[in-house]
Design an enzyme around this catalytic site. Structure first.
Site, short mmCIF file in Angstrom:
data_model
loop_
_atom_site.label_atom_id
_atom_site.label_comp_id
_atom_site.label_asym_id
_atom_site.label_seq_id
_atom_site.Cartn_x
_atom_site.Cartn_y
_atom_site.Cartn_z
N LYS A 49 0.83 -1.22 0.00
CA LYS A 49 0.00 0.00 0.00
C LYS A 49 0.85 1.26 0.00
O LYS A 49 0.58 2.20 -0.73
CB LYS A 49 -0.90 0.07 1.24
CG LYS A 49 -2.02 -0.91 1.29
CD LYS A 49 -2.96 -0.61 2.44
CE LYS A 49 -2.31 -0.62 3.81
NZ LYS A 49 -1.82 -1.93 4.25
N ARG A 128 -8.88 1.73 9.60
CA ARG A 128 -8.44 0.36 9.80
C ARG A 128 -9.44 -0.44 10.62
O ARG A 128 -9.22 -1.62 10.88
CB ARG A 128 -7.12 0.39 10.54
CG ARG A 128 -5.99 -0.30 9.84
CD ARG A 128 -4.79 -0.14 10.74
NE ARG A 128 -3.67 -0.88 10.30
CZ ARG A 128 -2.63 -0.34 9.68
NH1 ARG A 128 -2.61 0.93 9.36
NH2 ARG A 128 -1.61 -1.09 9.36
N ARG A 200 11.88 -1.71 9.61
CA ARG A 200 10.97 -1.28 10.66
C ARG A 200 10.91 -2.32 11.76
O ARG A 200 10.92 -3.51 11.50
CB ARG A 200 9.56 -1.11 10.07
CG ARG A 200 9.39 0.18 9.35
CD ARG A 200 8.13 0.23 8.54
NE ARG A 200 6.94 -0.38 9.16
CZ ARG A 200 5.74 -0.31 8.62
NH1 ARG A 200 5.54 0.32 7.47
NH2 ARG A 200 4.71 -0.88 9.21
N ARG A 211 0.38 -8.44 13.45
CA ARG A 211 -0.24 -7.50 12.51
C ARG A 211 -1.19 -8.20 11.56
O ARG A 211 -2.26 -7.69 11.24
CB ARG A 211 0.85 -6.78 11.71
CG ARG A 211 1.49 -5.67 12.52
CD ARG A 211 2.82 -5.31 11.97
NE ARG A 211 2.74 -4.66 10.68
CZ ARG A 211 3.73 -4.65 9.80
NH1 ARG A 211 4.86 -5.27 10.05
NH2 ARG A 211 3.60 -4.02 8.66
P1 ADP Z 1 1.36 -1.65 7.67
O1 ADP Z 1 2.52 -1.90 6.81
O2 ADP Z 1 1.23 -2.61 8.79
O3 ADP Z 1 0.12 -1.43 6.90
P2 ADP Z 1 1.34 1.09 8.72
O4 ADP Z 1 2.54 1.88 8.43
O5 ADP Z 1 0.08 1.47 8.03
O6 ADP Z 1 1.78 -0.39 8.47
O7 ADP Z 1 1.06 1.11 10.30
C1 ADP Z 1 2.02 0.67 11.24
C2 ADP Z 1 1.38 0.52 12.61
O8 ADP Z 1 0.85 1.79 13.05
C3 ADP Z 1 0.21 -0.44 12.69
O9 ADP Z 1 0.62 -1.78 12.85
C4 ADP Z 1 -0.52 0.10 13.93
O10 ADP Z 1 0.14 -0.28 15.12
C5 ADP Z 1 -0.36 1.60 13.77
N1 ADP Z 1 -1.47 2.17 13.00
C6 ADP Z 1 -1.35 2.87 11.83
N2 ADP Z 1 -2.55 3.28 11.39
C7 ADP Z 1 -3.45 2.83 12.30
C8 ADP Z 1 -4.86 2.90 12.40
N3 ADP Z 1 -5.59 3.54 11.47
N4 ADP Z 1 -5.48 2.30 13.46
C9 ADP Z 1 -4.77 1.68 14.41
N5 ADP Z 1 -3.43 1.56 14.37
C10 ADP Z 1 -2.77 2.12 13.33
#
Ligand code: ADP
Length: 260
Positions: A49, A128, A200, A211
């Protein structure tokens, strides 16, 4: 050829601190458009994404609004500058769990100017959960705006795990690479800004499992939610980033010729 100037997204990454007066502080502000794209990107962690959001941003000129990037940027500030809610949020994130809806919504709401901007947006990592989707719907309704589409990137689980473990992110400009699928020209160095490429913390194996479980339980229900609103656009996330982008643009074009 030099890479085009990337928007530093200061207002999104730093929130109201970056926008204390009424003029936006980002290095590049999206052009006002009559019919901008307002997109939500869905898909399991690791599906690509973030990479697609960057490519779509370059192509559509909309703002790339990633909630994960906001948390990662907050993680870099000194501890004394972080609120208690943000400290707790970063702990959830380290473990690979979702941050509570109320914290996420407080953070997004104070950045609502980025969502209500006239050049459109690409939301990556938000909403999310169904509660977050409802908050977004209300905010957009208040601003008399509607989503153009919700793109759902689809990929089998074994490929997802491979992508997550190979992912490396630039510590400066946040560009995403993959040691296998999308390696940088020079190992561990960003092609765009020469920043260091890091893995990361939540791409380590224990956090990946957490996750993926959180995604299945809390985020996957959004697929049906947006499908019932007629907004869902499923895209196979196989192939190179450019192939996936082409597939996406083709589908978007079929929805409406005037946007792209
Ligand atoms: P991913 O590659 O897991 O999609 P993101 O960069 O979107 O990673 O998000 C990393 C982390 O930040 C998530 O695993 C969560 O802990 C937190 N996070 C990000 N956006 C949200 C959201 N909308 N609701 C809850 N937690 C979030």
């Amino acid at each position: 050829m030099n890479a085009p100037l990337k928007n530093d997204r200061l207002e999104w990454l730093q929130g109201p601190a970056a926008a204390s007066d009424h003029s936006p502080k980002c290095s590049a502000v999206p052009k006002e458009r009559t019919n901008p794209w307002r997109l939500v990107l869905l898909g399991s962690p690791g599906v690509g994404k973030g990479t697609q959001a960057e490519l779509l941003t370059e192509r559509l000129g909309a703002c790339h609004l990633s909630t994960g990037d906001v948390f990662r940027a907050a993680g870099k500030t000194p501890d004394c500058d972080k609120s208690a809610a943000m400290k707790a949020a970063l702990e959830f994130m380290r473990r690979g769990e979702l941050v509570p809806d109320s914290t996420v919504w407080d953070m997004v709401r104070e950045r609502s100017r980025c969502i209500l901007n006239c050049g459109g947006f690409i939301l990556d990592g938000f909403p999310r959960t169904l509660a977050q989707a409802e908050s977004l719907r209300k905010l957009m309704e208040e601003g008399k705006l509607s989503l153009s589409a919700v793109i759902n990137y689809e990929l089998p689980v074994n490929e997802i795990v491979q992508r997550l473990s190979g992912r490396r992110t630039c510590e400066k400009c946040k560009s995403v690479f993959n040691v296998k699928e999308r390696p940088p020209k020079v190992e561990a160095v960003c092609d765009h800004c020469a920043g260091r490429l890091l893995q990361r913390e939540d791409d380590l194996p224990e956090a990946i499992t957490v996750r993926l479980e959180a995604y299945e339980r809390l985020t996957a229900p959004l697929i049906n939610f947006y499908e019932s609103l007629g907004l869902l656009m499923p895209i196979a996330a196989r192939g190179t980033p450019d192939e996936i982008l082409a597939r996406t643009l083709e589908k978007m074009n079929a929805v409406t010729a005037e946007h792209v």
